[in-house]
Design an enzyme around this catalytic site. Structure first.
Site, PDB file in Angstrom:
ATOM      1  N   GLN A  39      35.682  15.839  44.733  1.00 14.93           N
ATOM      2  CA  GLN A  39      34.315  15.372  43.553  1.00 14.93           C
ATOM      3  C   GLN A  39      35.843  14.596  43.095  1.00 14.93           C
ATOM      4  O   GLN A  39      37.361  15.627  42.447  1.00 14.93           O
ATOM      5  CB  GLN A  39      34.165  15.818  43.377  1.00 14.93           C
ATOM      6  CG  GLN A  39      33.183  14.912  42.106  1.00 14.93           C
ATOM      7  CD  GLN A  39      31.642  15.692  41.698  1.00 14.93           C
ATOM      8  OE1 GLN A  39      32.152  16.740  41.424  1.00 14.93           O
ATOM      9  NE2 GLN A  39      31.086  14.856  41.488  1.00 14.93           N
ATOM     10  N   PRO A  46      41.371  22.839  38.530  1.00 12.05           N
ATOM     11  CA  PRO A  46      41.383  21.812  38.464  1.00 12.05           C
ATOM     12  C   PRO A  46      40.298  21.799  37.014  1.00 12.05           C
ATOM     13  O   PRO A  46      40.107  21.405  35.797  1.00 12.05           O
ATOM     14  CB  PRO A  46      41.480  20.703  38.659  1.00 12.05           C
ATOM     15  CG  PRO A  46      41.277  21.328  39.550  1.00 12.05           C
ATOM     16  CD  PRO A  46      41.339  22.415  39.926  1.00 12.05           C
ATOM     17  N   GLY A  59      36.124  23.392  35.430  1.00 11.45           N
ATOM     18  CA  GLY A  59      35.936  24.783  35.474  1.00 11.45           C
ATOM     19  C   GLY A  59      34.516  25.440  36.274  1.00 11.45           C
ATOM     20  O   GLY A  59      35.128  26.974  37.063  1.00 11.45           O
ATOM     21  N   GLY A  60      33.994  24.925  37.022  1.00  9.00           N
ATOM     22  CA  GLY A  60      33.273  25.002  38.259  1.00  9.00           C
ATOM     23  C   GLY A  60      32.986  23.710  38.986  1.00  9.00           C
ATOM     24  O   GLY A  60      33.034  22.473  38.449  1.00  9.00           O
ATOM     25  N   GLU A  79      30.083  22.388  42.014  1.00  3.48           N
ATOM     26  CA  GLU A  79      28.809  22.808  43.152  1.00  3.48           C
ATOM     27  C   GLU A  79      28.983  22.272  44.401  1.00  3.48           C
ATOM     28  O   GLU A  79      27.831  21.961  44.665  1.00  3.48           O
ATOM     29  CB  GLU A  79      27.209  21.564  41.669  1.00  3.48           C
ATOM     30  CG  GLU A  79      27.898  20.794  42.872  1.00  3.48           C
ATOM     31  CD  GLU A  79      28.320  19.902  41.420  1.00  3.48           C
ATOM     32  OE1 GLU A  79      29.555  20.129  41.224  1.00  3.48           O
ATOM     33  OE2 GLU A  79      27.977  18.168  41.052  1.00  3.48           O
ATOM     34  N   HIS A 138      24.948  26.117  35.299  1.00  3.26           N
ATOM     35  CA  HIS A 138      25.451  24.898  35.023  1.00  3.26           C
ATOM     36  C   HIS A 138      25.217  24.095  36.923  1.00  3.26           C
ATOM     37  O   HIS A 138      24.852  23.189  37.339  1.00  3.26           O
ATOM     38  CB  HIS A 138      26.862  23.570  34.318  1.00  3.26           C
ATOM     39  CG  HIS A 138      27.210  22.770  34.735  1.00  3.26           C
ATOM     40  ND1 HIS A 138      26.503  21.868  33.925  1.00  3.26           N
ATOM     41  CD2 HIS A 138      27.163  22.041  35.904  1.00  3.26           C
ATOM     42  CE1 HIS A 138      27.335  20.758  34.402  1.00  3.26           C
ATOM     43  NE2 HIS A 138      27.666  20.849  35.150  1.00  3.26           N
ATOM     44  N   GLU A 139      26.206  24.624  38.295  1.00  2.00           N
ATOM     45  CA  GLU A 139      26.637  25.002  39.218  1.00  2.00           C
ATOM     46  C   GLU A 139      25.899  25.007  39.640  1.00  2.00           C
ATOM     47  O   GLU A 139      25.306  24.069  40.614  1.00  2.00           O
ATOM     48  CB  GLU A 139      27.714  25.776  39.956  1.00  2.00           C
ATOM     49  CG  GLU A 139      29.196  25.321  38.555  1.00  2.00           C
ATOM     50  CD  GLU A 139      29.375  23.767  38.175  1.00  2.00           C
ATOM     51  OE1 GLU A 139      29.148  22.676  38.931  1.00  2.00           O
ATOM     52  OE2 GLU A 139      29.966  23.401  37.309  1.00  2.00           O
ATOM     53  N   HIS A 189      23.312  21.745  39.692  1.00  3.53           N
ATOM     54  CA  HIS A 189      23.200  21.182  40.698  1.00  3.53           C
ATOM     55  C   HIS A 189      22.739  21.024  42.110  1.00  3.53           C
ATOM     56  O   HIS A 189      22.366  20.435  42.919  1.00  3.53           O
ATOM     57  CB  HIS A 189      25.016  20.509  40.715  1.00  3.53           C
ATOM     58  CG  HIS A 189      25.527  20.413  39.754  1.00  3.53           C
ATOM     59  ND1 HIS A 189      25.259  19.158  39.285  1.00  3.53           N
ATOM     60  CD2 HIS A 189      26.717  20.143  38.927  1.00  3.53           C
ATOM     61  CE1 HIS A 189      25.864  18.584  38.703  1.00  3.53           C
ATOM     62  NE2 HIS A 189      27.268  19.364  38.331  1.00  3.53           N
ATOM     63  N   GLU A 216      25.502  13.902  36.146  1.00  4.20           N
ATOM     64  CA  GLU A 216      25.762  15.136  34.893  1.00  4.20           C
ATOM     65  C   GLU A 216      24.732  16.073  33.786  1.00  4.20           C
ATOM     66  O   GLU A 216      24.776  17.078  33.246  1.00  4.20           O
ATOM     67  CB  GLU A 216      26.394  15.261  34.705  1.00  4.20           C
ATOM     68  CG  GLU A 216      28.122  15.183  35.605  1.00  4.20           C
ATOM     69  CD  GLU A 216      28.567  16.516  36.658  1.00  4.20           C
ATOM     70  OE1 GLU A 216      27.568  17.388  35.716  1.00  4.20           O
ATOM     71  OE2 GLU A 216      29.243  16.555  37.486  1.00  4.20           O
ATOM     72  N   ASP A 238      38.520   9.364  38.616  1.00  2.00           N
ATOM     73  CA  ASP A 238      39.690  10.939  37.274  1.00  2.00           C
ATOM     74  C   ASP A 238      40.102  10.130  35.415  1.00  2.00           C
ATOM     75  O   ASP A 238      39.972  11.072  35.329  1.00  2.00           O
ATOM     76  CB  ASP A 238      40.673  11.282  38.184  1.00  2.00           C
ATOM     77  CG  ASP A 238      40.034  12.433  39.703  1.00  2.00           C
ATOM     78  OD1 ASP A 238      38.875  12.153  39.621  1.00  2.00           O
ATOM     79  OD2 ASP A 238      41.261  12.441  40.322  1.00  2.00           O
ATOM     80  N   TYR A 277      28.096  13.373  30.469  1.00  2.00           N
ATOM     81  CA  TYR A 277      27.393  15.291  30.880  1.00  2.00           C
ATOM     82  C   TYR A 277      26.651  15.266  29.258  1.00  2.00           C
ATOM     83  O   TYR A 277      25.452  15.034  29.023  1.00  2.00           O
ATOM     84  CB  TYR A 277      28.836  16.450  29.849  1.00  2.00           C
ATOM     85  CG  TYR A 277      29.377  16.510  31.805  1.00  2.00           C
ATOM     86  CD1 TYR A 277      30.769  15.585  31.283  1.00  2.00           C
ATOM     87  CD2 TYR A 277      28.996  17.348  32.193  1.00  2.00           C
ATOM     88  CE1 TYR A 277      31.076  15.458  33.367  1.00  2.00           C
ATOM     89  CE2 TYR A 277      30.239  17.865  33.013  1.00  2.00           C
ATOM     90  CZ  TYR A 277      30.673  17.264  33.601  1.00  2.00           C
ATOM     91  OH  TYR A 277      31.706  17.498  35.090  1.00  2.00           O
TER      92      TYR A 277
HETATM   93  N1  BES Z   1      30.462  18.588  39.469  1.00  2.00           N
HETATM   94  C1  BES Z   1      31.392  18.823  38.250  1.00  2.00           C
HETATM   95  C2  BES Z   1      33.119  18.922  38.471  1.00  2.00           C
HETATM   96  C3  BES Z   1      33.279  17.626  38.587  1.00  2.00           C
HETATM   97  C4  BES Z   1      33.096  16.447  38.192  1.00  2.00           C
HETATM   98  C5  BES Z   1      35.214  17.488  39.112  1.00  2.00           C
HETATM   99  C6  BES Z   1      33.784  15.245  38.497  1.00  2.00           C
HETATM  100  C7  BES Z   1      35.351  16.164  39.955  1.00  2.00           C
HETATM  101  C8  BES Z   1      34.575  15.187  38.874  1.00  2.00           C
HETATM  102  C9  BES Z   1      31.166  20.188  37.576  1.00  2.00           C
HETATM  103  O1  BES Z   1      29.340  20.207  38.187  1.00  2.00           O
HETATM  104  C10 BES Z   1      31.043  19.743  36.412  1.00  2.00           C
HETATM  105  O2  BES Z   1      30.614  19.795  35.563  1.00  2.00           O
HETATM  106  N2  BES Z   1      31.574  21.259  35.736  1.00  2.00           N
HETATM  107  C11 BES Z   1      31.472  21.543  34.522  1.00  2.00           C
HETATM  108  C12 BES Z   1      31.388  22.254  33.965  1.00  2.00           C
HETATM  109  C13 BES Z   1      30.578  22.727  32.343  1.00  2.00           C
HETATM  110  C14 BES Z   1      29.327  21.053  32.320  1.00  2.00           C
HETATM  111  C15 BES Z   1      29.155  23.809  32.026  1.00  2.00           C
HETATM  112  C16 BES Z   1      33.687  22.102  34.133  1.00  2.00           C
HETATM  113  O3  BES Z   1      34.137  22.314  35.140  1.00  2.00           O
HETATM  114  O4  BES Z   1      33.832  22.325  32.774  1.00  2.00           O
HETATM  115 ZN    ZN Z   2      28.285  19.554  36.765  1.00  2.00          ZN
END
Ligand code: BES
Ligand code: ZN
Length: 613
Positions: A138, A267, A269-270, A272, A296-297, A300, A319, A376, A384
């Site tokens: 992603q 790179p 936090g998580g 999905e 959170h994940e 998803h 999100e 990106d 979010y």
């Molecule tokens: N899907 C996202 C991570 C992502 C988004 C990767 C867009 C690449 C492009 C993931 O679910 C996410 O939102 N992670 C957050 C968690 C937080 C909001 C609790 C993060 O990584 O901080």
């Molecule tokens: Zn997310």
């Protein structure tokens, strides 16, 4: 710049002419050359008789041969010029047959510069025994891993065979089948199947010296052995979270829910990835205080992976709903509605902060225009938190939490296994709340401002402040105290604070004018923020120190951005250091020293933050 293709500004593909319906990859991992080599079989459905070609997305791939799977006859193709983040358009001439369905086989290899992949040498891992590989597809990096229609408009099931050195375990975003060993070659072929149709950005792979612990009836946690027990403790609430989500949104359909704790350069936090969420090791706080990222994940698995945004422009659908469900789950486990409101108000402040600091105000729109834009570059917390704020506001309009939860369940039921845009979501909202009274209330919402307005939303929801009040009070005490008043503070001031309240206390201080250094020295002595394990607290403490231009914080800040690569932490700290003249050169030197070890997405975004690109 114009849109690349007709359905998604970030993809060349034309799925309304010819669409991918199934994918099978057969790859070998070459740790010496940092490439994946093999083939992908793609099953396609032609939408009309006159369709002669199919268009796929690729980036930095070497295509050696394409054949019709049925006849093995060679198919001509053209590979377009590279166009930065979007890669090269691959147009393939399809076999001349009257069949609607065709399977083509593409022999290819990735390149060392594949933006989806990070390769680590053994020395860069915790155990230092084996090399490590992980992917992050992603938003639009899947095309550098496999030729595909790299748009969430398209969903397909996949199977995979991945051959790797026998010392290494391979996992994917799918269910595992029994591996096949090749003792004379000292390799193992790992096999996977994802039966549920997914968008390309959910394809994921990891290979390394990893092992697992059971953490629930359908869950394991995977990581290098150095971290695995700690991770099992941290994420022990996983099953309870899954059950809370199921009670709200219906059955978990993906079979297993496993977690993978990645090396520190991961790179995000998580992420999905279905059946196997990827998480950063910075969640390992030893007290489960950062497990909301897992909530959170998990969320998803419904909002995002079952109901999917059909392009990055509608990313808030993924999100915003996911943050909404995350906060439902987290508060149901700990703290109830007061906690949900507390998290919601923290989110509002974070949105305010993003709106104040984002360089491009157009990225503060809930639905941005992403023609010619690298997703990106546009990424921020806006989708979010503005998305969450919209849902939280609607909840109050339509009759409260219980009523709104029923809407969410119906939303999932209606659109599961599909990809949709904001208009479809809004139409369904109006359809679901069909009584005249609610229709009137919904018609009065300033939809244009919510969807397309820049800056803060048109309405601020009401938040219960009972958990926030102690943070506000403590913040004000520190702000108002003079040097002579320092003795009023003591080691136990924050004893009744939860970890999230400590974090909010520092957040509130960051929003005030810079503190004098003597206050930071005192706070450090009493509360030991500089050595806490909790990465969210450490992150905010460092930002508070930089804001005060406290020289002592510089080494801490540089260590923090070097020992882990979560962009949410690394980018703001580098940006803060850059703005502080006394720290600027040190930040640049630190970046130059570490950039080769960094994840390439992080490295290139930080380069922009430091005005090196
Ligand atoms: N899907 C996202 C991570 C992502 C988004 C990767 C867009 C690449 C492009 C993931 O679910 C996410 O939102 N992670 C957050 C968690 C937080 C909001 C609790 C993060 O990584 O901080
Ligand atoms: Zn997310």
């Amino acid at each position: 710049m114009a849109a690349l293709g007709p359905v998604d500004p970030s993809s060349f593909s034309e799925p309304e002419r010819c669409v991918v319906t199934k994918l099978h990859v057969d790859l070998e991992i070459d740790f010496a050359k940092h490439v994946l080599v093999g083939s992908v079989d793609i099953t396609l459905e032609k939408k009309s008789e006159d369709v002669k070609t199919v268009i796929l997305d690729t980036r930095d791939l070497t295509i050696s041969r394409i054949v019709d799977r049925a006849t093995i006859s060679v198919l001509p193709f053209t590979l377009g010029e590279p166009t930065g983040p979007f890669g090269s358009k691959l147009e393939i001439t399809l076999p001349t047959s009257s069949d609607k369905q065709v399977t083509i086989s593409i022999e290819y290899s990735t390149s060392e510069t594949s933006t989806a992949l990070q390769w680590l040498r053994p020395e860069q891992t915790a155990g230092k025994r084996q090399p490590y590989l992980f992917s992050q597809c992603q938003a639009i990096h899947a095309r550098s891993l496999v030729p595909c229609q790299d748009t969430p408009y398209v969903k397909f099931p996949y199977t995979a065979k991945v051959t790797a050195p026998e010392e290494v375990t391979v996992l994917m975003s799918a269910l595992r089948k029994d591996p096949v060993r090749h003792p004379n070659k000292r390799t193992t072929t790992h096999e996977f199947e994802q039966k549920i149709p997914i968008p390309s950005y959910l394809i994921a792979i990891v290979a390394g010296d990893i092992e697992s612990r059971d953490i629930g009836p359908r869950s394991k946690v995977w990581s290098e052995k150095e971290l695995v027990d700690m991770a099992a403790y941290e994420f022990a609430e996983t099953e309870q979270m899954l059950q809370t989500a199921e009670a709200m949104l219906g059955p978990y359909v993906w079979g297993h829910y496993d977690l993978l704790v990645l090396p520190p350069s991961f790179p995000y936090g998580g992420m999905e990835n279905p059946c196997l969420t990827f998480v950063t090791p910075t969640l390992l706080a030893k007290d489960r205080s950062l497990a909301n990222v897992v909530a959170h994940e998990i969320s998803h698995s419904w909002t995002g992976n079952l109901v999917t945004n059909n392009s990055c422009e509608h990313f808030w659908l993924n999100e915003g709903h996911t943050v909404f469900v995350e906060r439902k789950i987290a508060s149901r486990l700990h703290g109830g509605e007061q906690m949900r409101h507390f998290m919601a108000s923290e989110g509002w402040d974070a949105l305010q902060n993003a709106v104040n600091t984002l360089e491009n105000p157009l990225y503060t729109k809930l639905i941005p225009d992403l023609k010619g834009v690298d997703p990106d570059d546009a990424f921020s917390i806006v989708p979010y938190e503005k998305g969450f704020a919209l849902l939280f506001y609607l909840e109050t309009l339509v009759g409260g939490p219980d009523v709104f939860e029923k809407f969410l369940k119906a939303y999932i039921d209606t659109f599961k296994y599909k990809s949709i845009n904001s208009k479809t979501w809004k139409n369904f909202l109006f359809l679901h709340f069909s009584d005249t009274e609610t229709q009137k209330v919904l018609n009065d919402v300033d939809w244009d401002a919510w969807f397309f307005g820049v800056g803060m939303p048109p309405v601020k929801p009401d938040y219960d402040t009972s958990l926030r009040d102690p943070c506000t009070n403590m913040c004000n005490m520190w702000v108002e105290a003079s040097e002579a008043d320092m003795s009023q503070f003591g080691k136990h001031d924050l004893h009744d604070f939860s970890s999230i309240q400590e974090r909010e206390f520092i957040n509130l201080l960051i929003q005030k004018p810079p503190l004098p250094v003597f206050k930071l020295e005192k706070m450090n002595e009493l509360y030991q923020f500089g050595v806490v394990i909790n990465s969210e607290i450490r992150f905010r403490w460092i930002r508070l120190g930089i804001r005060a231009q406290w020289p002592k914080i510089i080494p801490l800040a540089l260590a923090f951005v070097s020992e882990q690569g979560r962009m949410k932490f690394v980018r703001p700290i580098y940006t803060d250091l850059y703005k502080w003249e006394a720290a600027r050169q040190k930040a640049i030197d630190n970046y130059m020293e570490h950039k080769d070890e960094m994840h390439n997405t992080t490295a290139s975004l930080v380069a922009k933050d430091l005005k090196l690109m």
